[in-house]
Design an enzyme around this catalytic site. Structure first.
Site, PDB file in Angstrom:
ATOM      1  N   HIS A 127      13.739  -1.681  11.022  1.00 33.55           N
ATOM      2  CA  HIS A 127      14.931  -1.551  10.182  1.00 33.55           C
ATOM      3  C   HIS A 127      15.655  -0.276  10.594  1.00 33.55           C
ATOM      4  O   HIS A 127      15.139   0.521  11.385  1.00 33.55           O
ATOM      5  CB  HIS A 127      14.585  -1.520   8.693  1.00 33.55           C
ATOM      6  N   ASP A 163      -6.996  -6.888   4.033  1.00 35.69           N
ATOM      7  CA  ASP A 163      -8.066  -6.065   4.584  1.00 35.69           C
ATOM      8  C   ASP A 163      -8.559  -5.066   3.540  1.00 35.69           C
ATOM      9  O   ASP A 163      -7.793  -4.246   3.036  1.00 35.69           O
ATOM     10  CB  ASP A 163      -7.549  -5.323   5.822  1.00 35.69           C
ATOM     11  N   SER A 165       6.399   1.333   8.478  1.00 33.29           N
ATOM     12  CA  SER A 165       7.476   0.477   8.990  1.00 33.29           C
ATOM     13  C   SER A 165       7.433   0.448  10.512  1.00 33.29           C
ATOM     14  O   SER A 165       7.414   1.495  11.156  1.00 33.29           O
ATOM     15  CB  SER A 165       8.832   0.998   8.527  1.00 33.29           C
TER      16      SER A 165
END
Length: 402
Positions: free
Chosen positions: A223, A345, A360
């Site tokens: 992003h 997980d 990110s």
């Protein structure tokens, strides 16, 4: 008999209406253009059983094996119900090195961003010269009196040295060039001021998604880097990524996103060249971990189900963690939210609570291919978040290769 006929007609009309509604919805949510790797055919993974059929007079056999060629196929629902015709572009398979390693981001803007306004007290009156001139929060000031500005100091010098004379301000607003006439006001402290707050740089921590060894191009974040006050994409003038060591994790909780904590080492790892909606891109060094290149998947190859992400929660060591891709969206109107992810997980859940800021760009692998990257966390559920298709990032990376 007549009543049975009427009932049948009503049921038949309802079924037809439902099928038409499904077809129209599918038509709206599927893109008009797909990429496939040379030698392969288009197959769409969807909750609906969508099939492909060669379009008439638009399906040369050699198109399958020739990168750069394109052809058309018709998408259909069960029963032969037509959805739409799409274009298929044949491409070579990219081989990339998955990242997962953290990096520090140092970025300077092209011009300066107006991030706030403040009134100036002068002679017992409060004035805002910038607002009176028509300047708005989110504007990007590119020059003043014909001189390019790149830093906060450039703006301050132009205003303070004006002597109260009008300053011509050139700026960008929503992609349009605008010129304003600014009349600085002398404050009670004797300094001429404009009444604006501006920002010329940004710094933070992100994660590398992949590195292309054939072009030396890296991709990260998934992003854009946006201004924290305006939310607008920061226009890149120059920037670099530097080595960073993760020193800890603030775990996420409902309503309180967590974050990675780290320290910059100062060692430059690459030059930042693009800040875009689908991530940041540049050229630099290859990551030291996970040096084995893997195929980069097309969006049509991604499936709902188990997958793996690479990220770093401690020091510089990249680890693999299990997730599930819960939902896919092939729609083109939001290129950074193509998947909904859920962390499964137990180690990642214990250490970080799920997805945290700084992750990110963490690469997502499925069936031995790089399929995407983590982009956002759900604020009210840090175990879940969004991901972007690797295909979307790879298309933007071509701009760096030129």
């Amino acid at each position: 008999m007549r009543e049975q006929y009427r009932r049948f007609a009503r049921v038949f009309c309802a079924v037809v209406a439902a099928v038409q509604s499904v077809a129209l919805y599918t038509q709206a949510t599927l893109p008009n253009h797909f990429y496939v790797v040379a030698g392969e055919t288009l197959s769409i993974h969807s909750s609906l059983p969508i099939t492909t059929q060669p379009a008439k007079d638009s399906f040369p056999g050699e198109a399958y094996d020739s990168p750069g060629n394109s052809y058309h196929v018709d998408l259909k629902l069960p029963g032969g119900v037509g959805v739409k015709q799409v274009q298929v572009q044949v491409v070579d398979r990219e081989m990339v090195i998955p990242g997962g390693n953290p990096f520090g981001i140092k970025m300077f803007t092209e011009g300066v961003i107006v991030v706030g306004m403040s009134d100036i007290s002068s002679g017992g009156k409060s004035q805002n010269p910038a607002k009176s001139a028509g300047i708005q929060v989110g504007d990007i000031i590119t020059s003043m009196n014909g001189e390019a500005v790149h830093t906060n100091e450039d703006v301050g010098d132009a205003v303070s040295s004006s002597g109260g004379n009008v300053v011509s301000v050139e700026l960008e607003r929503a992609g349009e060039e605008v010129t304003c006439q600014l009349n600085p006001v002398r404050g009670d402290d004797g300094v001429y001021r404009a009444g604006i707050w501006v920002r010329d740089s940004s710094a933070g921590i992100g994660t590398m998604t992949y590195y292309n060894p054939s072009t030396h191009v890296f991709a990260g974040l998934g992003h854009a880097i946006c201004d924290v006050d305006t939310g607008e994409i920061m226009p890149l003038h120059s920037g670099e990524i530097v080595d960073v060591e993760i020193t800890g994790v603030n775990p996420g909780a409902s309503g309180a996103p967590g974050e990675l904590r780290g320290s910059f080492s100062g060692q430059t790892k690459g030059e930042l060249l693009i800040n875009s909606q689908v991530g940041i891109f540049g050229k630099g060094d290859a990551p030291t971990d996970h040096a084995q290149a893997v195929p980069l998947a097309m969006s049509s190859e991604v499936e709902e189900g188990p997958a793996t992400i690479y990220c770093t929660l401690d020091g510089r060591e990249v680890e693999a963690y299990e997730i599930v891709i819960e939902k896919l969206s092939l729609a083109e109107n939001n290129p950074t939210k193509n998947m909904i992810l859920r962390v499964t997980d137990p180690v990642l859940l214990e250490k970080a609570g799920g997805i945290v800021q700084g992750m990110s760009g963490s690469p997502i692998l499925q069936n031995g291919k790089l399929v995407g990257a983590v982009t956002h966390v759900f604020v009210n559920d840090p175990t879940r978040g969004y991901g972007i298709f690797a295909e979307n990032m790879n298309k933007m990376s071509k701009s760096v290769e030129l």
